[in-house]
Design a protein around this motif. Structure first.
Motif, PDB file in Angstrom:
ATOM      1  N   VAL A  15     -90.049   4.491  -9.238  1.00 14.24           N
ATOM      2  CA  VAL A  15     -89.328   3.167  -8.734  1.00 14.24           C
ATOM      3  C   VAL A  15     -89.500   2.145  -9.810  1.00 14.24           C
ATOM      4  O   VAL A  15     -88.490   1.489  -9.921  1.00 14.24           O
ATOM      5  CB  VAL A  15     -89.992   2.870  -7.403  1.00 14.24           C
ATOM      6  N   LYS A  16     -90.779   2.264 -10.463  1.00 17.67           N
ATOM      7  CA  LYS A  16     -90.911   1.253 -11.227  1.00 17.67           C
ATOM      8  C   LYS A  16     -90.695   1.694 -12.907  1.00 17.67           C
ATOM      9  O   LYS A  16     -90.899   0.898 -13.844  1.00 17.67           O
ATOM     10  CB  LYS A  16     -92.435   0.606 -11.154  1.00 17.67           C
ATOM     11  N   GLY A  17     -90.184   2.776 -13.064  1.00 15.18           N
ATOM     12  CA  GLY A  17     -90.293   3.377 -14.432  1.00 15.18           C
ATOM     13  C   GLY A  17     -89.017   3.269 -15.086  1.00 15.18           C
ATOM     14  O   GLY A  17     -87.892   2.316 -14.692  1.00 15.18           O
ATOM     15  N   ALA A  18     -88.966   3.769 -16.256  1.00 13.37           N
ATOM     16  CA  ALA A  18     -87.897   3.797 -17.135  1.00 13.37           C
ATOM     17  C   ALA A  18     -86.453   4.137 -16.234  1.00 13.37           C
ATOM     18  O   ALA A  18     -86.537   5.315 -15.641  1.00 13.37           O
ATOM     19  CB  ALA A  18     -88.024   4.661 -18.168  1.00 13.37           C
ATOM     20  N   PRO A  19     -85.353   3.504 -16.347  1.00 17.74           N
ATOM     21  CA  PRO A  19     -84.210   3.721 -16.051  1.00 17.74           C
ATOM     22  C   PRO A  19     -83.733   5.453 -16.143  1.00 17.74           C
ATOM     23  O   PRO A  19     -83.302   5.738 -15.093  1.00 17.74           O
ATOM     24  CB  PRO A  19     -83.098   2.999 -16.447  1.00 17.74           C
ATOM     25  N   ALA A  20     -83.860   5.837 -17.264  1.00 10.28           N
ATOM     26  CA  ALA A  20     -83.055   6.971 -17.683  1.00 10.28           C
ATOM     27  C   ALA A  20     -83.719   8.106 -16.767  1.00 10.28           C
ATOM     28  O   ALA A  20     -82.876   8.910 -15.861  1.00 10.28           O
ATOM     29  CB  ALA A  20     -83.404   7.432 -19.221  1.00 10.28           C
ATOM     30  N   VAL A  21     -85.115   8.291 -16.738  1.00 12.31           N
ATOM     31  CA  VAL A  21     -85.561   9.326 -15.897  1.00 12.31           C
ATOM     32  C   VAL A  21     -85.548   9.073 -14.246  1.00 12.31           C
ATOM     33  O   VAL A  21     -85.584   9.735 -13.370  1.00 12.31           O
ATOM     34  CB  VAL A  21     -87.306   9.429 -16.118  1.00 12.31           C
ATOM     35  N   ARG A  22     -85.583   7.575 -13.941  1.00 11.65           N
ATOM     36  CA  ARG A  22     -85.420   7.328 -12.684  1.00 11.65           C
ATOM     37  C   ARG A  22     -84.227   7.761 -12.123  1.00 11.65           C
ATOM     38  O   ARG A  22     -84.044   8.190 -10.989  1.00 11.65           O
ATOM     39  CB  ARG A  22     -85.545   5.749 -12.331  1.00 11.65           C
ATOM     40  N   GLU A  23     -83.001   7.341 -12.778  1.00 11.33           N
ATOM     41  CA  GLU A  23     -81.844   7.995 -12.023  1.00 11.33           C
ATOM     42  C   GLU A  23     -81.575   9.463 -12.126  1.00 11.33           C
ATOM     43  O   GLU A  23     -80.684   9.822 -11.295  1.00 11.33           O
ATOM     44  CB  GLU A  23     -80.693   7.289 -12.960  1.00 11.33           C
ATOM     45  N   ARG A  24     -82.324   9.930 -12.758  1.00  9.76           N
ATOM     46  CA  ARG A  24     -82.190  11.692 -12.870  1.00  9.76           C
ATOM     47  C   ARG A  24     -83.134  12.018 -11.809  1.00  9.76           C
ATOM     48  O   ARG A  24     -82.636  12.998 -11.145  1.00  9.76           O
ATOM     49  CB  ARG A  24     -82.670  11.981 -14.369  1.00  9.76           C
ATOM     50  N   LEU A  25     -84.260  11.644 -11.590  1.00 13.60           N
ATOM     51  CA  LEU A  25     -85.020  12.165 -10.563  1.00 13.60           C
ATOM     52  C   LEU A  25     -85.139  11.574  -9.153  1.00 13.60           C
ATOM     53  O   LEU A  25     -85.454  12.280  -8.178  1.00 13.60           O
ATOM     54  CB  LEU A  25     -86.447  12.377 -11.225  1.00 13.60           C
ATOM     55  N   LEU A  26     -85.186  10.176  -9.026  1.00 15.92           N
ATOM     56  CA  LEU A  26     -85.507   9.768  -7.887  1.00 15.92           C
ATOM     57  C   LEU A  26     -84.659  10.252  -6.687  1.00 15.92           C
ATOM     58  O   LEU A  26     -85.407  10.221  -5.578  1.00 15.92           O
ATOM     59  CB  LEU A  26     -85.598   8.086  -8.031  1.00 15.92           C
ATOM     60  N   GLY A  27     -83.560  10.222  -6.649  1.00 18.89           N
ATOM     61  CA  GLY A  27     -82.707  10.539  -5.731  1.00 18.89           C
ATOM     62  C   GLY A  27     -83.024  11.877  -5.067  1.00 18.89           C
ATOM     63  O   GLY A  27     -83.401  12.211  -3.961  1.00 18.89           O
ATOM     64  N   PRO A  28     -83.166  13.017  -6.060  1.00 20.30           N
ATOM     65  CA  PRO A  28     -83.748  14.142  -5.602  1.00 20.30           C
ATOM     66  C   PRO A  28     -85.006  14.215  -4.918  1.00 20.30           C
ATOM     67  O   PRO A  28     -85.209  14.959  -3.941  1.00 20.30           O
ATOM     68  CB  PRO A  28     -83.322  15.277  -6.852  1.00 20.30           C
ATOM     69  N   MET A  29     -85.768  13.551  -5.518  1.00 20.78           N
ATOM     70  CA  MET A  29     -87.164  13.676  -5.043  1.00 20.78           C
ATOM     71  C   MET A  29     -87.263  12.619  -3.605  1.00 20.78           C
ATOM     72  O   MET A  29     -87.936  13.276  -2.774  1.00 20.78           O
ATOM     73  CB  MET A  29     -88.090  12.838  -6.072  1.00 20.78           C
ATOM     74  N   ALA A  30     -86.741  11.543  -3.522  1.00 20.14           N
ATOM     75  CA  ALA A  30     -86.407  10.908  -2.111  1.00 20.14           C
ATOM     76  C   ALA A  30     -85.742  11.680  -1.134  1.00 20.14           C
ATOM     77  O   ALA A  30     -86.335  11.703   0.237  1.00 20.14           O
ATOM     78  CB  ALA A  30     -85.728   9.545  -2.437  1.00 20.14           C
ATOM     79  N   ARG A  31     -84.819  12.641  -1.338  1.00 16.72           N
ATOM     80  CA  ARG A  31     -84.060  13.336  -0.519  1.00 16.72           C
ATOM     81  C   ARG A  31     -84.911  14.768  -0.187  1.00 16.72           C
ATOM     82  O   ARG A  31     -84.449  15.463   0.650  1.00 16.72           O
ATOM     83  CB  ARG A  31     -82.723  13.789  -0.743  1.00 16.72           C
ATOM     84  N   GLY A  32     -86.054  14.897  -0.949  1.00 11.13           N
ATOM     85  CA  GLY A  32     -86.730  16.309  -0.751  1.00 11.13           C
ATOM     86  C   GLY A  32     -86.125  17.435  -1.433  1.00 11.13           C
ATOM     87  O   GLY A  32     -86.591  18.592  -1.177  1.00 11.13           O
TER      88      GLY A  32
END
Length: 343
Positions: A93-110
């Protein structure tokens, strides 16, 4: 909506009652099964604190704490595997945009489950994992002493210290790969089921776009300190599970003591600034351990000889309580705990 009526709290209770608690003794003697993790993924609990924009629930802290209490009290091993996931989510959530946009959605959705490999940073000035610039990315060398969820996690948040004294956090796949080798699963007195290994890093290379955070170590340590002096919801959850094994005459006074510590600890967490009242928070953490020890000991005593069987819930909770004494421990919390025990 009250905390207890929140949909994720209801899902956690359902998961605990129907799956986790009925199988806890079997899991304790074997390992957390993939089916448990699949159920956690389906429940939506992995997105507990993730932003709604990425598919998460953005649940408030009281909901997250109650969910943790429920899961830990039902099956501490399963709780421990899934709780690792929430730190990488917060980092994204607070991290670099590139890795956030790649991983946060899949991790939030399980869709992805993450582990963490960063507790060794608390050993500073020792640097068990060193990170240096190499080929436009970063090379990791050293040993991660503890990594939980091996064989269950999809990705991990790995940390080390750079030559410039920065704490650097990056994501990689949670599997053996060039430069990353896992030990056999550790045999522990409690939570062996959580599949904990050590990781040997020998030239693991990660690209710049894998990096979530680079920050001076001192800044990271200051932000990390409140986590290590705060009472864990898991302690309250395991203590409540132990009290449920007792008659009310024995459980009542202990439950009152537990509620007093929990209410004050949670009030400080909600009302105070992140770095306020740290000494009181640590004192409450130690008091929570006292009540946990009393509750699990009482459960064993009440169970008599039967409590020494590996099929007994009481002995499992007592061992899980011992594990929680050192989970998230730092030199500061260890000194304070030993001083309290000696006084």
């Amino acid at each position: 909506m009250t905390t207890s009526s929140h949909p994720l709290v209801a899902r956690a209770r359902q998961l605990a009652d129907r799956l986790l608690a009925p199988n806890a003794e079997t899991v304790d003697r074997t390992e957390v099964p993939a089916g448990h993790i699949a159920a956690v993924r389906r429940s939506g609990l992995l997105g507990l604190g993730a932003p709604e924009a990425y598919g998460g629930a953005a649940a408030p802290a009281p909901v997250a704490r109650q969910v943790a209490e429920i899961l830990a009290g039902a099956c501490c091993s399963t709780w421990f595997v899934q709780t690792q996931h929430h730190t990488p989510v917060a980092a994204l959530v607070k991290g670099a945009p590139a890795v956030r946009e790649r991983l946060l959605g899949p991790m939030a959705r399980g869709e992805l489950l993450s582990g963490v490999a960063y507790a060794h940073l608390r050993a500073f000035p020792r640097t068990p994992v060193r990170v240096v610039r190499e080929r436009g990315g970063w090379r990791f060398d050293g040993t991660v002493p503890w990594y939980t969820g091996w064989g269950l996690n999809d990705v991990m948040l790995l940390a080390g210290v750079t030559d410039a004294g920065e704490a650097l956090f990056a994501f990689t796949e949670a599997r053996e790969q060039p430069g990353l080798r896992a030990s056999p699963p550790m045999r522990l007195v409690a939570l062996t089921a959580a599949r904990t290994v050590a990781l040997e890093l020998d030239g693991l290379w990660l690209p710049e776009e894998a990096v979530a955070l680079r920050t001076p170590y001192e800044r990271w340590a200051a932000e990390d300190r409140p986590k290590t002096v705060t009472a864990s919801p898991a302690v309250f959850g395991v203590a409540e599970a132990a009290l449920a094994l007792l008659d009310e005459g024995t459980a009542g006074p202990l439950r009152t003591r537990l509620a007093e510590v929990r209410d004050r600890a949670y009030a400080l967490a909600d009302e105070a600034a992140p770095h306020a009242h740290l000494d009181e928070r640590l004192a409450l953490r130690l008091r929570s351990f006292e009540v946990l020890g009393a509750a699990t000991t009482a459960a064993v005593v009440a169970g008599g000889g039967r409590a020494t069987a590996l099929t007994s819930t009481a002995q499992r909770l007592a061992r899980e309580g011992m594990f929680l004494l050192v989970q998230g421990q730092t030199a500061e919390s260890r000194r304070a705990h030993l001083a309290a025990l000696a006084s």
